[in-house]
Design an enzyme around this catalytic site. Sequence first.
Site, PDB file in Angstrom:
ATOM      1  N   ARG A  53       0.806  -1.223   0.000  1.00  0.00           N
ATOM      2  CA  ARG A  53       0.000   0.000   0.000  1.00  0.00           C
ATOM      3  C   ARG A  53       0.836   1.269   0.000  1.00  0.00           C
ATOM      4  O   ARG A  53       0.610   2.173  -0.812  1.00  0.00           O
ATOM      5  CB  ARG A  53      -0.911   0.043   1.244  1.00  0.00           C
ATOM      6  CG  ARG A  53      -2.169  -0.741   1.126  1.00  0.00           C
ATOM      7  CD  ARG A  53      -2.534  -1.330   2.460  1.00  0.00           C
ATOM      8  NE  ARG A  53      -1.555  -2.347   2.770  1.00  0.00           N
ATOM      9  CZ  ARG A  53      -1.651  -3.606   2.313  1.00  0.00           C
ATOM     10  NH1 ARG A  53      -2.692  -3.971   1.634  1.00  0.00           N
ATOM     11  NH2 ARG A  53      -0.703  -4.485   2.555  1.00  0.00           N
ATOM     12  N   THR A  54       1.769   1.366   0.937  1.00  0.00           N
ATOM     13  CA  THR A  54       2.476   2.640   1.108  1.00  0.00           C
ATOM     14  C   THR A  54       3.287   2.958  -0.140  1.00  0.00           C
ATOM     15  O   THR A  54       3.216   4.064  -0.685  1.00  0.00           O
ATOM     16  CB  THR A  54       3.381   2.563   2.354  1.00  0.00           C
ATOM     17  OG1 THR A  54       2.602   2.082   3.444  1.00  0.00           O
ATOM     18  CG2 THR A  54       3.957   3.910   2.692  1.00  0.00           C
ATOM     19  N   LYS A  82      26.015  -4.536  -0.662  1.00  0.00           N
ATOM     20  CA  LYS A  82      27.488  -4.414  -0.664  1.00  0.00           C
ATOM     21  C   LYS A  82      27.987  -3.720   0.597  1.00  0.00           C
ATOM     22  O   LYS A  82      29.175  -3.445   0.719  1.00  0.00           O
ATOM     23  CB  LYS A  82      27.934  -3.617  -1.886  1.00  0.00           C
ATOM     24  CG  LYS A  82      27.521  -4.206  -3.213  1.00  0.00           C
ATOM     25  CD  LYS A  82      27.925  -3.260  -4.341  1.00  0.00           C
ATOM     26  CE  LYS A  82      27.152  -3.564  -5.613  1.00  0.00           C
ATOM     27  NZ  LYS A  82      27.229  -2.451  -6.575  1.00  0.00           N
ATOM     28  N   ARG A 103      11.215   3.630   4.067  1.00  0.00           N
ATOM     29  CA  ARG A 103      10.769   2.613   5.034  1.00  0.00           C
ATOM     30  C   ARG A 103      11.984   1.790   5.433  1.00  0.00           C
ATOM     31  O   ARG A 103      12.767   1.360   4.565  1.00  0.00           O
ATOM     32  CB  ARG A 103       9.700   1.699   4.449  1.00  0.00           C
ATOM     33  CG  ARG A 103       9.400   0.524   5.389  1.00  0.00           C
ATOM     34  CD  ARG A 103       8.194  -0.258   5.005  1.00  0.00           C
ATOM     35  NE  ARG A 103       6.979   0.512   5.210  1.00  0.00           N
ATOM     36  CZ  ARG A 103       5.756   0.023   5.052  1.00  0.00           C
ATOM     37  NH1 ARG A 103       5.602  -1.234   4.690  1.00  0.00           N
ATOM     38  NH2 ARG A 103       4.698   0.771   5.247  1.00  0.00           N
ATOM     39  N   HIS A 131       4.525   5.796  11.643  1.00  0.00           N
ATOM     40  CA  HIS A 131       4.107   5.693  10.231  1.00  0.00           C
ATOM     41  C   HIS A 131       3.122   6.836   9.981  1.00  0.00           C
ATOM     42  O   HIS A 131       1.918   6.628   9.813  1.00  0.00           O
ATOM     43  CB  HIS A 131       3.448   4.331  10.013  1.00  0.00           C
ATOM     44  CG  HIS A 131       3.246   3.929   8.578  1.00  0.00           C
ATOM     45  ND1 HIS A 131       3.465   4.781   7.511  1.00  0.00           N
ATOM     46  CD2 HIS A 131       2.819   2.745   8.039  1.00  0.00           C
ATOM     47  CE1 HIS A 131       3.186   4.135   6.377  1.00  0.00           C
ATOM     48  NE2 HIS A 131       2.800   2.904   6.675  1.00  0.00           N
TER      49      HIS A 131
HETATM   50  N1   CP Z   1      -0.491  -0.088   5.803  1.00  0.00           N
HETATM   51  C1   CP Z   1       0.752  -0.333   5.287  1.00  0.00           C
HETATM   52  O1   CP Z   1       1.736   0.306   5.688  1.00  0.00           O
HETATM   53  O2   CP Z   1       0.780  -1.293   4.330  1.00  0.00           O
HETATM   54  P1   CP Z   1       2.072  -1.750   3.529  1.00  0.00           P
HETATM   55  O3   CP Z   1       3.004  -2.420   4.505  1.00  0.00           O
HETATM   56  O4   CP Z   1       1.579  -2.681   2.469  1.00  0.00           O
HETATM   57  O5   CP Z   1       2.723  -0.513   2.954  1.00  0.00           O
END
Ligand code: CP
Length: 300
Positions: A53-54, A82, A103, A131
């Site tokens: 999603r993100t 590396k 992320r 998040h």
């Molecule tokens: N909600 C969320 O962060 O989903 P993903 O891990 O798929 O990005």
Amino acid sequence: MRHEHLLSASQLSREDIETVLDRAAEIEENPAAVQEQYAGRVLGLCFYEPSTRTKMSFDTAMKRLGGQTIDMGPVESSSVKKGETLADTVRVVEGYADALVLRHPKEGSAKMASEFVDVPLINAGDGAGQHPSQTLLDLYTIRENGGLDDITVGIMGDLKYGRTVHSLAEALTNFDVSQHFISPESLRLPRNIRYDLHDAGAQVREHTDLDDILPELDVLYVTRIQRERFPDENEYRQVAGEYQIDDDVLADAKDSLTVMHPLPRVDEIAPEVDETAVATYFEQAHNGVPVRMALLDLLL
Ligand code: CP
């Protein structure tokens, strides 16, 4: 909104949140007005952990704004393999992009990385930390489904390792929300977050049994047990499957309840709930695009 980077929900005032959500609503209403706005601009996607999603909604958001994205790709095929450090990687990628989305499995990594770059950096999840862009789309979804003030919200599941929970709980302190946290004892909200909520004057209650509070809830935010964050697989097994929502469980809920989940789900919500009026988690995931378009618009 006047922030260089978006690292934590604690940065966001009520005014900041409303600015993003109002902009997202405008974009949803009239997407044609922004479709060429960021032509020639590039968003860098650096994902050191899996995401559907993100990553895809940031990608879509930038493209719908007329911009382009570049993607570091899987860690296994990048120079991280590396031995390149995170600091070096973001310093390189900021030379290719006008903003970065990061992320990473390590809590605090986004803040550390932001100290090495001059372009805006968005924390798309740092371990069990924060998040914040997920929180903005969660708040947008709550606002669209009954409003953000004078409501009772239950947040259930893995409150210890769930970064979406930590961000959402902090952001909700900007609103007139009664917050209830439902989890096994071993997965309670971390003490530092509980202190932050109390400092912010939030009304907070903790429960181990959903039945104690379900009939009062306007929103039930369900989360996955974050298996990948447990230091010991046995600890995970002790709590796995403890909280599962199905039609029977929801029998005592208000008809107007909004059931949310940041997704992915494993077995926390039975598929039969998907067909009911309370299920809002796919709408929630779809809201990621207009909200991230608004966020990029404001940060860029
Ligand atoms: N909600 C969320 O962060 O989903 P993903 O891990 O798929 O990005």
